[in-house]
Design an enzyme around this catalytic site. Structure first.
Site, short mmCIF file in Angstrom:
data_model
loop_
_atom_site.label_atom_id
_atom_site.label_comp_id
_atom_site.label_asym_id
_atom_site.label_seq_id
_atom_site.Cartn_x
_atom_site.Cartn_y
_atom_site.Cartn_z
CB ALA A 9 -0.91 0.01 1.22
CG MET A 10 2.01 5.17 -2.21
SD MET A 10 3.68 5.13 -1.51
CE MET A 10 3.93 6.87 -1.18
CG HIS A 12 2.80 0.89 7.66
ND1 HIS A 12 3.96 0.61 8.34
CD2 HIS A 12 3.17 1.49 6.50
CE1 HIS A 12 4.99 1.02 7.63
NE2 HIS A 12 4.55 1.55 6.50
CD GLU A 13 0.92 2.16 3.68
OE1 GLU A 13 1.47 3.25 3.48
OE2 GLU A 13 1.54 1.07 3.64
CG HIS A 48 3.74 6.20 6.18
ND1 HIS A 48 5.03 6.41 6.64
CD2 HIS A 48 3.77 4.98 5.57
CE1 HIS A 48 5.78 5.37 6.33
NE2 HIS A 48 5.05 4.48 5.68
CD GLU A 76 8.13 3.05 4.76
OE1 GLU A 76 7.43 2.40 5.56
OE2 GLU A 76 7.64 3.76 3.85
ZN LIG Z 1 5.52 2.53 4.95
#
Ligand SMILES: [Zn+2]
Length: 877
Positions: A270-271, A305-306, A309, A328
């Site tokens: 994923a981004m 997680h995403e 960010h 990361e």
């Molecule tokens: Zn990441």
């Protein structure tokens, strides 16, 4: 492509600030199938931080058809006013501040590399990290150029009713010829790797979240219409992530809307694009009928997680790609902590350590070994590694332990406040830790710069009422780093007495302490009444390989009594590794090990209902790769025989106990909570042992086949269904072919389930699976352009099926090489990542090493820059 020239190398030591800044970017993207135009209006100005004042503007580009360049309103002429140097656009003699408009044509439909703008299942989407934005327009494509983006998208309204980009929606409307447009404005300056655009016809699950300060945020999750019922778990995970980040890190969401789009063709998981995350469908879609429990856990952790960010990565970003672990490592640490708070902390910690030790440690020992902050790279895509992510997270975890919870929170607050809106380095992160705590972390920072897994050897003696532990640390040489300096290593420990009780270690009666090592060799003494059993590296307090000569009695004590979940698991693993070593190298048989292991296993089973998930971890044998990595040279078939033989022997010896577990944990209705997931997990372990014994002909297969067939006929969920299928197929039990066929027929329209169906077949142990894999590659549902499918067949064969990949006749290697060649022409990132499956080359016994080396050498001429870098490391190491 490569033309005999070595790839250019980028070095951290050569870093220079950008020559020009781009405070404002206005993109106009006109999507037309077969002819997409991108017009970029950039405001540029000279960067005062760059002392040498170059007067050329250099912009990155790749696969762009340049149509026009306009500077301050004047159209520039090619040759005289600008030139193209390979993929780059160079404009000499530019003013101090100016506007620049470029127009390019691109072909997203032909973009199978899945970088930049591309088509996936009838929709347009983007992936720009690390260097994909240069495939959309000319731009300084580096993370330290932060710009305010406004994006207008035009497309056919019927085919693409939904037009999304970063930030908040500010305008939309109809245009001529059945087309329409939408404009999005992102008020937060960001590097272009966080740019995203989506155009498609998608279903939406909408919800809202109210932040701690009372702002309402619209939440939108998008997927294909048929998948609308698979978005609830992701939405729930997102809302829990948002609340958790406010509570634990004090971070609130900042835009009016947060969106996630599920895409089937995607290189990564994923981004985290600002406000518009794009996800691999496998990391967002979840439904009990089609998704295993492991899949549910993955969705929860990747969504978190995403989302996290947004602060650790987007608001504070990386100065250059060498600092990738800044975002990361920190964000993996944050998602691990989130998962620990949502589930059983002890179980999550063991899962994370298991993954690190069995995947990142081998990376550290192989040709791709590199520091968490690499010093150089050829293609940054090749450094999205377990070292940067997982070891990076351990480095942040050690800092959180060194500071303690309160100071760590103060330090992260300081980091976010001080560097908000900036692109910074790992040093900047550590400086905040130092400032808040007063600790000197200069030596600690070697963790970022030094590659390799430190080996921590511990020796002990008991003299005159004092228990002395001597610690010796040594980091083996890695490519380019022959000599290593001692690291700062926090070792959390306890000492257990003969009854397994933790002894007091100080006047306050504390039973746990942290020894912080700084020297190559150090001794610590503890006054205790008798020689204890040491419980070392509790919680896996540092990412080191611990060597201590535990005897079997000590391991049994730790397994039975230690309060630390990691140390219990580690004790069980050491018992299994020792048993397997006696088979692989010692000439003993699997049956010889049963008498020694049975009491241990019975004891774990007896306590299994305390925490079924933890029991499942304790009862799981090491993988063949993990065992193989402990034997040099590597004989994969010998290791396979030992592991499968031991599993079958234990299956037979404890058949009654396994049956009791399997029956006792059988559910009549599906429950989705953590406790139910733990029970299913333990039941699968029990069935796995029984199936191994049945497959080896050591118990009657008939009752088990009946049991598994009943499960397949009426499964409560995909975990049960897939578990039963795998048990039948992997052990070639009666009816396995029919079961496979029925499963494939039942799920033929669910791509993510079909990935599992392919994966089960690619992981059937035995050399003949290579032929089976060849047949799978010819299956009508196999697609070379679909990374999830490629991973399901080829990556699983290569990375998770050693007895097939290392087939003695070399057929597995030949299939591997053919697949790499084919993929390299389609998607070089995926090819390079897959090529890492050859990293054990130099550890293989000579006959196999020769065959694998020959297969890989043939690929070098004409390999892409991505693949070439990995091949060179593997072959030349
Ligand atoms: Zn990441």
């Amino acid at each position: 492509m490569r033309d005999g020239q070595p790839n250019p190398v980028t070095r951290l030591a050569d870093y220079q600030p950008p020559a020009f800044l781009v405070p404002d970017t206005r993109l106009d993207v006109d999507l037309r199938d077969g002819e997409t135009r991108v017009t970029a209006h950039l405001k540029l100005e000279r960067n005062p931080a760059r002392a040498d004042r170059p007067d050329e503007l250099v912009l990155d580009g790749d696969h762009l058809d340049l149509r026009s360049v306009v500077l301050d309103g004047r159209e520039l002429a090619p040759g005289d006013d600008y030139r193209l140097d390979g993929p780059r656009l160079i404009i000499p003699g530019v003013p101090e501040a100016f506007s620049l408009t470029t127009e390019v044509r691109i072909e997203p439909e032909k973009n199978t590399a899945l970088e930049g703008l591309y088509r996936s299942n009838g929709m347009y989407c983007t992936q720009c990290e690390a260097e994909g934005f240069r495939r959309i327009t000319f731009f300084p494509d580096r993370p330290d150029v932060l710009s305010r983006f406004t994006t207008t998208i035009h497309a056919d309204k019927g085919a693409y009713p939904l037009l999304l980009s970063n930030g908040n929606p500010v305008d939309a409307g109809d245009e001529a010829d059945g087309r329409h447009f939408a404009t999005w404005e992102d008020p937060f300056p960001k590097p272009c790797y966080l740019f995203a655009l989506v155009a498609g016809d998608l279903a939406c699950l909408a919800d809202t979240f109210t932040t701690a300060s009372g702002r309402d945020v619209a939440l939108r999750l998008y997927a294909e219409h048929r998948d609308l019922d698979k978005l609830d778990h992701a939405m729930d995970s997102l809302k829990r992530s948002m609340a958790w980040d406010e509570k634990v890190f004090g971070r609130e969401y900042d835009l009016d809307i947060f969106q996630i789009v599920a895409v089937s063709h995607f290189n990564m998981g994923a981004m985290e694009n600002k406000g518009l995350n794009i996800f691999n469908t496998s990391c967002v879609l979840a439904h009990p009928a089609t998704t295993t429990d492991a899949g549910f856990e993955r969705v929860e952790s990747v969504v978190a997680h995403e989302y996290f960010h947004n602060w650790s990565g987007n608001r504070v970003t990386c100065r250059d790609w060498f600092q990738l672990s800044l975002k990361e490592g920190f964000t993996v640490f944050r998602d691990q902590e989130f998962s620990s708070d949502m589930n059983s902390r002890a179980v999550v910690r063991v899962e994370n350590v298991d993954f690190l030790v069995n995947h990142q440690f081998p990376e550290d020992q192989g040709p791709m070994a590199h520091p968490v902050r690499p010093a150089e790279y050829q293609k940054i895509d090749n450094f999205y590694t377990l070292t940067v992510y997982e070891k990076g997270a351990e480095i942040v975890r050690m800092q959180s332990q060194l500071l303690g919870a309160e100071d760590f929170r103060r330090a992260t607050d300081l980091y976010f406040e001080r560097f908000d809106g900036q692109a910074v380095t790992c040093d900047d992160f550590v400086a905040c830790m130092e400032q808040v705590s007063g600790l000197d972390l200069a030596q600690f920072k070697r963790w970022y710069a030094q590659a390799g897994t430190p080996v921590l050897t511990v020796e002990d003696e008991y003299v005159d009422g004092e228990y002395r532990l001597t610690f010796e640390q040594h980091t083996p040489p890695t490519p380019g780093q022959p000599d290593k300096a001692p690291l700062m290593v926090p070792v959390k420990l306890a000492l257990l007495d003969g009854e397994g009780r933790a002894l007091p270690l100080d006047d306050q009666g504390r039973t746990e302490t942290v020894v912080i090592l700084r020297e190559a060799r150090e001794t610590r003494a503890f006054p205790v009444p008798a020689r204890p059993t040491p419980s070392l590296l509790r919680g896996f307090s540092a990412p080191v390989s611990l060597r201590y000569d535990f005897d079997e009695r000590q391991l049994n004590t730790l397994l039975a009594h230690d309060s630390d979940g990691f140390c219990r698991w580690d004790a069980a693993q050491r018992l299994y590794f020792a048993a397997l070593a006696r088979v692989v190298d010692g000439g003993e048989t699997p049956a010889d090990q049963v008498a020694r292991l049975t009491p241990v296993i019975e004891q774990v089973i007896a306590r299994a209902d305390e925490d079924p998930a933890q029991a499942a971890l304790l009862l799981t044998l090491p993988t063949e790769n993990a065992v193989g990595d402990r034997h040099t040279p590597l004989h994969p078939q010998r290791v396979h025989a030992a592991v499968s033989g031991l599993r079958a022997a234990l299956g037979e010896a404890l058949a009654d106990a396994w049956w009791r577990l399997a029956e006792g944990l059988r559910e009549s209705d599906y429950q989705g909570d953590g406790a139910a997931m733990g029970r299913r997990r333990l039941r699968q372990v029990a069935l796995g042992y029984l199936a191994a014994a049945a497959g080896a002909g050591q118990v009657d297969p008939e009752p088990l086949v009946a049991h598994l067939s009943a499960t397949l006929a009426a499964p409560t969920c995909m975990t049960e269904e897939l578990g039963a299928l795998r048990a039948l197929v992997h052990n070639r039990l009666p009816g396995h072919d029919a079961a496979l066929k029925a499963f494939g027929e039942r799920w033929k329209d669910e791509p993510l389930v079909m990935d599992q169906w392919f994966g089960v077949q690619a992981t059937v142990p035995g050399a003949d699976t290579v032929d089976r894999a060849e047949a799978l590659l010819a299956h009508p549902a196999f697609e070379w352009t679909l990374p999830n499918r490629v991973r399901a067949v080829i990556a699983t064969l290569v990375n998770a099926n050693p007895s097939a990949f290392h087939a003695p006749d070399g057929s597995g290697y030949r299939l591997f090489a053919r697949a790499l060649k084919k993929l390299d022409g389609i998607n070089p990132q995926i090819a390079a990542r897959l090529a890492n499956g050859g990293a054990r080359l130099k550890r293989l016994e000579p006959g196999l090493a020769q065959q694998l080396g020959d297969a890989l050498r043939d690929l070098r001429p004409g390999a892409s820059a991505n693949l070439a870098e990995v091949l060179d490391r593997i072959l030349d190491a």
